[in-house]
Scaffold this motif. Structure first.
Motif, PDB file in Angstrom:
ATOM      1  N   HIS A  91      61.131  22.557  50.665  1.00 61.73           N
ATOM      2  CA  HIS A  91      61.115  23.009  49.266  1.00 61.73           C
ATOM      3  C   HIS A  91      62.159  24.095  49.053  1.00 61.73           C
ATOM      4  CE1 HIS A  91      58.562  24.541  45.624  1.00 61.73           C
ATOM      5  NE2 HIS A  91      59.679  23.958  45.262  1.00 61.73           N
ATOM      6  N   MET A  92      62.208  25.070  49.953  1.00 58.59           N
ATOM      7  CA  MET A  92      63.184  26.149  49.840  1.00 58.59           C
ATOM      8  C   MET A  92      64.612  25.596  49.881  1.00 58.59           C
ATOM      9  SD  MET A  92      63.909  29.341  52.462  1.00 58.59           S
ATOM     10  CE  MET A  92      62.211  29.893  52.421  1.00 58.59           C
ATOM     11  N   LEU A  93      64.835  24.630  50.757  1.00 62.89           N
ATOM     12  CA  LEU A  93      66.182  24.067  50.890  1.00 62.89           C
ATOM     13  C   LEU A  93      66.622  23.345  49.628  1.00 62.89           C
ATOM     14  CD1 LEU A  93      68.519  23.421  52.975  1.00 62.89           C
ATOM     15  CD2 LEU A  93      67.381  21.203  53.240  1.00 62.89           C
ATOM     16  N   LEU A  94      65.738  22.536  49.081  1.00 63.54           N
ATOM     17  CA  LEU A  94      66.124  21.654  47.975  1.00 63.54           C
ATOM     18  C   LEU A  94      65.962  22.297  46.603  1.00 63.54           C
ATOM     19  CD1 LEU A  94      64.588  18.264  49.191  1.00 63.54           C
ATOM     20  CD2 LEU A  94      66.893  19.148  49.558  1.00 63.54           C
ATOM     21  N   TYR A  95      65.397  23.490  46.533  1.00 64.19           N
ATOM     22  CA  TYR A  95      65.143  24.113  45.235  1.00 64.19           C
ATOM     23  C   TYR A  95      66.408  24.210  44.375  1.00 64.19           C
ATOM     24  CZ  TYR A  95      63.181  27.201  41.710  1.00 64.19           C
ATOM     25  OH  TYR A  95      62.756  27.738  40.520  1.00 64.19           O
ATOM     26  N   PRO A  96      67.553  24.571  44.937  1.00 61.22           N
ATOM     27  CA  PRO A  96      68.762  24.623  44.086  1.00 61.22           C
ATOM     28  C   PRO A  96      69.196  23.254  43.558  1.00 61.22           C
ATOM     29  CG  PRO A  96      69.066  25.892  46.113  1.00 61.22           C
ATOM     30  CD  PRO A  96      67.813  25.090  46.295  1.00 61.22           C
ATOM     31  N   LEU A  97      68.713  22.181  44.166  1.00 60.93           N
ATOM     32  CA  LEU A  97      69.096  20.832  43.747  1.00 60.93           C
ATOM     33  C   LEU A  97      67.999  20.157  42.926  1.00 60.93           C
ATOM     34  CD1 LEU A  97      70.579  19.539  47.142  1.00 60.93           C
ATOM     35  CD2 LEU A  97      71.734  20.854  45.351  1.00 60.93           C
ATOM     36  N   ARG A  98      66.993  20.910  42.513  1.00 65.05           N
ATOM     37  CA  ARG A  98      65.780  20.315  41.927  1.00 65.05           C
ATOM     38  C   ARG A  98      66.064  19.504  40.676  1.00 65.05           C
ATOM     39  NH1 ARG A  98      66.320  25.554  40.973  1.00 65.05           N
ATOM     40  NH2 ARG A  98      65.965  26.456  38.922  1.00 65.05           N
ATOM     41  N   ALA A  99      67.134  19.827  39.957  1.00 66.51           N
ATOM     42  CA  ALA A  99      67.439  19.072  38.735  1.00 66.51           C
ATOM     43  C   ALA A  99      67.731  17.612  39.040  1.00 66.51           C
ATOM     44  CB  ALA A  99      68.624  19.701  38.006  1.00 66.51           C
ATOM     45  N   GLY A 100      68.199  17.328  40.250  1.00 61.62           N
ATOM     46  CA  GLY A 100      68.532  15.956  40.597  1.00 61.62           C
ATOM     47  C   GLY A 100      67.353  15.105  41.007  1.00 61.62           C
ATOM     48  N   ILE A 101      66.172  15.713  41.191  1.00 63.31           N
ATOM     49  CA  ILE A 101      64.999  14.952  41.624  1.00 63.31           C
ATOM     50  C   ILE A 101      64.630  13.893  40.584  1.00 63.31           C
ATOM     51  CG2 ILE A 101      62.517  15.116  42.139  1.00 63.31           C
ATOM     52  CD1 ILE A 101      63.065  17.805  43.422  1.00 63.31           C
ATOM     53  N   ALA A 102      64.813  14.214  39.317  1.00 61.16           N
ATOM     54  CA  ALA A 102      64.448  13.273  38.249  1.00 61.16           C
ATOM     55  C   ALA A 102      65.253  11.979  38.322  1.00 61.16           C
ATOM     56  CB  ALA A 102      64.649  13.934  36.890  1.00 61.16           C
ATOM     57  N   ASP A 103      66.418  12.013  38.947  1.00 63.60           N
ATOM     58  CA  ASP A 103      67.272  10.825  39.012  1.00 63.60           C
ATOM     59  C   ASP A 103      67.030   9.982  40.253  1.00 63.60           C
ATOM     60  OD1 ASP A 103      68.576  11.579  36.642  1.00 63.60           O
ATOM     61  OD2 ASP A 103      69.946  12.888  37.761  1.00 63.60           O
ATOM     62  N   LEU A 104      66.106  10.382  41.125  1.00 64.61           N
ATOM     63  CA  LEU A 104      65.836   9.630  42.349  1.00 64.61           C
ATOM     64  C   LEU A 104      65.067   8.354  42.042  1.00 64.61           C
ATOM     65  CD1 LEU A 104      64.715  12.489  44.797  1.00 64.61           C
ATOM     66  CD2 LEU A 104      66.945  11.353  44.688  1.00 64.61           C
ATOM     67  N   PRO A 105      65.121   7.353  42.932  1.00 67.61           N
ATOM     68  CA  PRO A 105      64.249   6.179  42.775  1.00 67.61           C
ATOM     69  C   PRO A 105      62.783   6.619  42.705  1.00 67.61           C
ATOM     70  CG  PRO A 105      65.895   5.789  44.477  1.00 67.61           C
ATOM     71  CD  PRO A 105      66.021   7.232  44.099  1.00 67.61           C
TER      72      PRO A 105
END
Length: 936
Positions: free
Chosen positions: A75-89
């Motif tokens: 979670h800590m690692l990916l937090y800066p990229l969280r906006a891209g989660i909505a575009d995942l399969p």
């Protein structure tokens, strides 16, 4: 710290080169070394280099406090990229949303979460190259660590550099991960580091300090500063820098020490909270300047705007090791009172404070264990069940929890702890069922001292029998299914009084229970194959759930009904893949790989096997990995490659043990025989293959003997031993009287054709050209032998037609070495063929071919990546490389190019899978840039 990377020029150069070349492909590193050796300093320099090159950096750090919180580090690692989660399969998006608490649901497996994280990183890196840093891997929660290691092995085609640091120096070489081990500094580098510390000692005092620090940079720095601050004062430095920090801690006021201890035990209290906790413990607050005192002693540091943290992880460990038990107890009680409205946070503090049985607290911790088990976190779950057992007053519940703790400790790699737990459970077991369950877990632990470790099923079967007799039918059945899957020494030929059969019969499962069908297929495919086939086919239409599809598909595979088996196994695999299931999925991939091979799709079989191999590496299961590599040697042998036993064993005890089993010996001998044959060494091939049908040989295995009969017959005939070929035909006919598997029937047809007199050759071709054999590979081999014999008989026109049919079959699989032999035979008839007759499709690697097949169906790069457990960028790289080999430029051209190469013959179903799973190998690396035309 002055000059933080002194003495690390080589390691820093490696990381700088990786960052310089990141646009051409990714790389991953594990930096290991003892505490204070300079791992964090090296990472800091790498981050500075990345910033200078415009590479974006994201980081995470493991902490003791969060080591039991699933996905905290991810979670800590990916937090800066969280906006891209909505575009995942969809499945990947839901996995991360549940893991990070955005949605409610069952926690995802590390496999699914890792795949989602990989896609997210790949998407972000497409916009700007990434440096991914994970520090203190030894404290990162288990699911996050699993996901990180999985990602690290799959970033080769993405503009991503991953750096992970760990204190664990007992590392094995892992494909896809480069190890940078930080050794102690030499005297020259140590002196250079001390030169940067104002007031550091000189002369003999410096030499003594260097000797005491033993090349540890942090120790050199702290001891050098200490020496400059308080002159010649000596302090024992056993434990070097840890003792230095402990000494500084001991010199502080009691209230300050308690506040620092509160930070250490809580895993990150604020300054205000730590002061309150200290005040609760001794009745007075520390001085308002307590944080400045701790900072001046280099124990704590401020993190803007108001947080505090330890200056180095060694400070925390030194504080915890130094604080007396009375102080620790006082601070824990204060922490519990401070957070009394948050029982989830205080659960482990309360568990440490408990001095005797506490059943409500035990139940609370056991519930935590249940949740961690559902989250595929065996490390945290085993720890929870272990403590719950210690707090449980009822002996039966205590033993039950110890058994669960032992089983999960074994799964998480804590083998010695698991052995102790299970022995305590056996000693305390109050009834027969619990004693049997404990005995079963003890037997399945990979200690190297069990019966299973030496191929003796007796102790494990006795435990299963005891479970059944004590009423634990479900436990006994699950154990037997597991045992049947790992019984490498099973020969597929039932013996009267076989203890496994006796235990299975005692379960008295209904004949049409999928579990009973699989157990029968796994233990008695010869004696009960016809009945298994009947029952499994009758149950197949209703097998819509994952478990039934897997059990029945595997059973049909074992007794030779491949068409239905493939439908069921594909259904089960799709469900397992979507869930990211880890316990059965790798085995299912390997079983389906063998089924796919038998159906004539060698390239597809290899891809499934490579996926299994990749997961095997992710799981760190040395025995499974060795078995998988052993089975992959079967495919390699089709191209004439001899099995490399040392490489297959992987340099591990578990790997060597697996290779000593009869099925693995049979696999290796069968592969060696096939490789010798394709290389023209028929005598050597016959010598190896002869063992598989010899009941007195330790590699005896009827399934493997049947699967290699075509090689045996060819080797016998080509070495002038026709009598051996005739005897093999007689043996097969005798076996077929009892075992009506399509594999046996096909082996008989091959032997009869090979032994047919010359006047029957043309009638044989007239029949064979219209027949569809269950095993396309054997049909192509039969055509090759028939065509050669026709050429030698002077019937070149017919021979050419037969040999072209053989070539077509080999190309469709593909089996390049045998296709080359078919071309040579065609040239011998007088027909001219190009010097290099291989079609461009045959130049593709198995992974490239599989990617092209999926792309030809219209799947996007993201969908293909999700299917194959790789990043979309890796899919693009495979397509780019494939397009170069195929001479095409767009995805629309793929269906036409692959039309004659991707579809195996729709032959009747084939032979049973063997006891050996089908095997792994690393996916091929393609360094080429990704061309726009191969994108989605």
């Amino acid at each position: 710290m002055a000059q933080p990377v002194i003495g690390r020029e080589r390691e820093m150069a490696v990381l700088r080169d990786a960052l310089r070349d990141v646009a051409d492909g990714g790389s991953a590193f594990v930096v290991d070394g003892e505490p204070g050796i300079g791992k964090s300093s090296l990472v800091a320099e790498a981050i500075a280099s990345a910033n200078a090159r415009g590479v974006r950096t994201i980081t995470t750090t493991g902490t003791m406090a969060e080591s039991a919180e699933p996905y905290a580090a991810l979670h800590m690692l990916l937090y800066p990229l969280r906006a891209g989660i909505a575009d995942l399969p969809g499945p990947q998006r839901r996995a991360l949303d549940v893991a990070f608490g955005v949605e409610n649901g069952v926690q995802p497996s590390p496999l699914l979460a890792g795949l989602a994280a990989l896609t997210l990183l790949s998407d972000a890196a497409a916009e700007r190259p990434l440096l991914v840093v994970a520090e203190d891997l030894h404290w990162i929660d288990a699911p996050s660590e699993w996901a990180l290691r999985m990602m690290a092995r799959r970033v080769g085609e993405d503009p991503i550099v991953m750096i992970m640091t760990t204190r664990n120096t007992d590392l094995t070489e892992t494909p896809g991960l480069q190890r940078l081990h930080l050794a102690p500094l030499d005297d020259s580098a140590a002196g250079a580091l001390l030169d940067g510390i104002p007031g550091a000692p000189r002369g003999q005092a410096r030499r003594d300090l260097v000797l005491r620090a033993e090349g540890n940079p942090l120790a050199l720095y702290e001891l050098g500063r200490s020496a400059s601050a308080d002159g010649a004062r000596e302090r024992p430095v056993v434990g070097r820098v840890e003792r230095e920090f402990a000494g500084r801690y001991a010199e502080l006021d009691q209230s300050v020490r308690l506040a620092i201890l509160a930070v250490a035990l809580s895993g990150g209290s604020s300054a205000e909270e730590a002061a309150r906790v200290a005040a609760r413990a001794i009745g007075r607050f520390p001085a308002p300047t307590w944080t400045e005192q701790a900072s001046a002693s280099s124990l704590l540091e401020w993190v803007p705007p108001r947080a505090i943290r330890f200056r180095h992880p060694l400070v925390q460990s030194a504080v915890l090791a130094t604080a007396p038990a009375t102080a620790r107890t006082a601070v824990l009680r204060s922490l519990v009172r401070e957070h009394e409205d948050d029982p989830a946070r205080t659960i482990w503090w309360r568990a440490e404070l408990a001095t005797g049985p506490d059943d409500p607290l035990a139940d609370e911790i056991a519930t935590l264990g249940d949740g961690r088990t559902a989250m595929s976190d065996p490390f945290a779950a085993s720890r929870a069940y272990e403590r719950a057992a210690e707090l449980t007053s009822d002996v039966a519940r205590r033993v039950e929890r110890r058994i669960l703790a032992a089983e999960l400790a074994g799964l998480s790699g804590r083998i010695s702890d698991a052995s102790i737990l299970v022995q305590r459970a056996r000693d305390e077991a109050p009834d027969r069922l619990l004693a049997a369950r404990a005995a079963w877990v003890a037997e399945t632990l990979p200690t190297g001292r069990t019966g299973l470790a030496v191929g003796d099923l007796g102790p494990a079967l006795h435990a299963v029998s005891e479970m059944q007799a004590a009423g634990g039918v479900e436990h006994a059945t699950a154990a037997l299914l597991y045992l049947a899957a790992i019984a490498w020494d099973h020969t597929a030929e039932a013996n009267p009084g076989d203890p496994m059969l006796a235990v299975i019969e005692a379960l008295a499962l209904p004949d049409d229970d999928p579990r009973a069908i699989l157990l029968a297929a796994r233990t008695e495919p010869v004696a009960r194959g016809d009945r298994v086939l009947e029952l499994a086919l009758a149950s197949a239409p209703a097998a819509t759930d994952e478990e039934s599809a897997w059990l029945l598909g595997y059973a049909l595979n074992l007794v030779g009904e491949i068409d239905t088996a493939r439908v069921l196994l594909d259904r089960a695999l799709a469900s397992m893949r979507a869930r990211g299931e880890l316990r059965t999925f790798p085995q299912a991939l390997m079983g389906t790989s063998m089924t796919t091979y038998l159906a004539g799709d060698v390239a597809g079989a290899r891809v499934l096997a490579e996926q299994a191999a990749s997961l095997g590496r992710d799981m760190g299961d040395a025995g499974f990995a060795a078995a998988a590599r052993c089975a992959l040697a079967w495919f390699d042998a089709l191209d004439g490659a001899q099995p490399d036993v040392q490489r297959i064993a992987g340099g591990t005890t578990a790997g060597a043990q697996v290779l000593r089993s009869s099925a693995m010996r049979a696999t290796l001998l069968g592969a060696a025989g096939a490789a010798f044959l394709v290389s023209g060494r028929a005598v050597d091939a016959l010598e190896r293959l002869r063992c598989l049908f010899d009941a007195h040989h330790d590699a005896f295995n009827p399934s493997f003997a049947v699967m290699t009969s075509h090689d045996y017959v060819d080797a016998a005939l080509e070495s002038g031993n026709r009598a051996d070929a005739e005897q093999r035909l007689a043996d097969l006919e005798q076996l077929h009287a009892r075992w009506h598997a399509p594999m046996v029937r096909t082996a008989i047809d091959y032997a009869r054709l090979a032994l047919a007199p010359d006047d029957e050759l043309e009638p044989a071709w007239a029949t064979l050209q219209h027949d569809r054999w269950p095993m396309p590979y054997l049909r192509a081999r039969a055509l090759l032998r028939l065509g050669r014999r026709l050429r030698r008989a002077g019937r070149n026109d017919t021979a050419r037609a037969v040999l072209h049919a053989a070539l077509e079959g080999f190309e469709a699989m593909p089996a390049p070495a045998w296709a080359d032999r078919a071309r040579d035979a065609i040239r011998a008839t007088g027909e001219r063929l190009p010097a290099s007759g291989r079609r461009s499709v045959e130049l593709l690697t198995p992974q490239e071919l599989r990617v092209c097949e999926l792309a030809a169906r219209g799947m996007s790069n993201r969908a293909i990546g999700e299917h194959l457990f790789v990043s979309p960028r890796t899919v693009g790289a495979h397509l780019y490389a494939a397009f170069q080999k195929l001479g095409i430029s767009t995805r629309r051209q793929l269906p036409a190019v692959l039309a004659t190469a991707t579809a195996p013959s729709a032959a009747p179903p084939v032979a049973p899978s063997t006891a050996s799973p089908v095997a792994p190998s690393a996916a091929p690396h393609v360094a080429s840039p990704v061309a726009p035309s191969v994108g989605d």
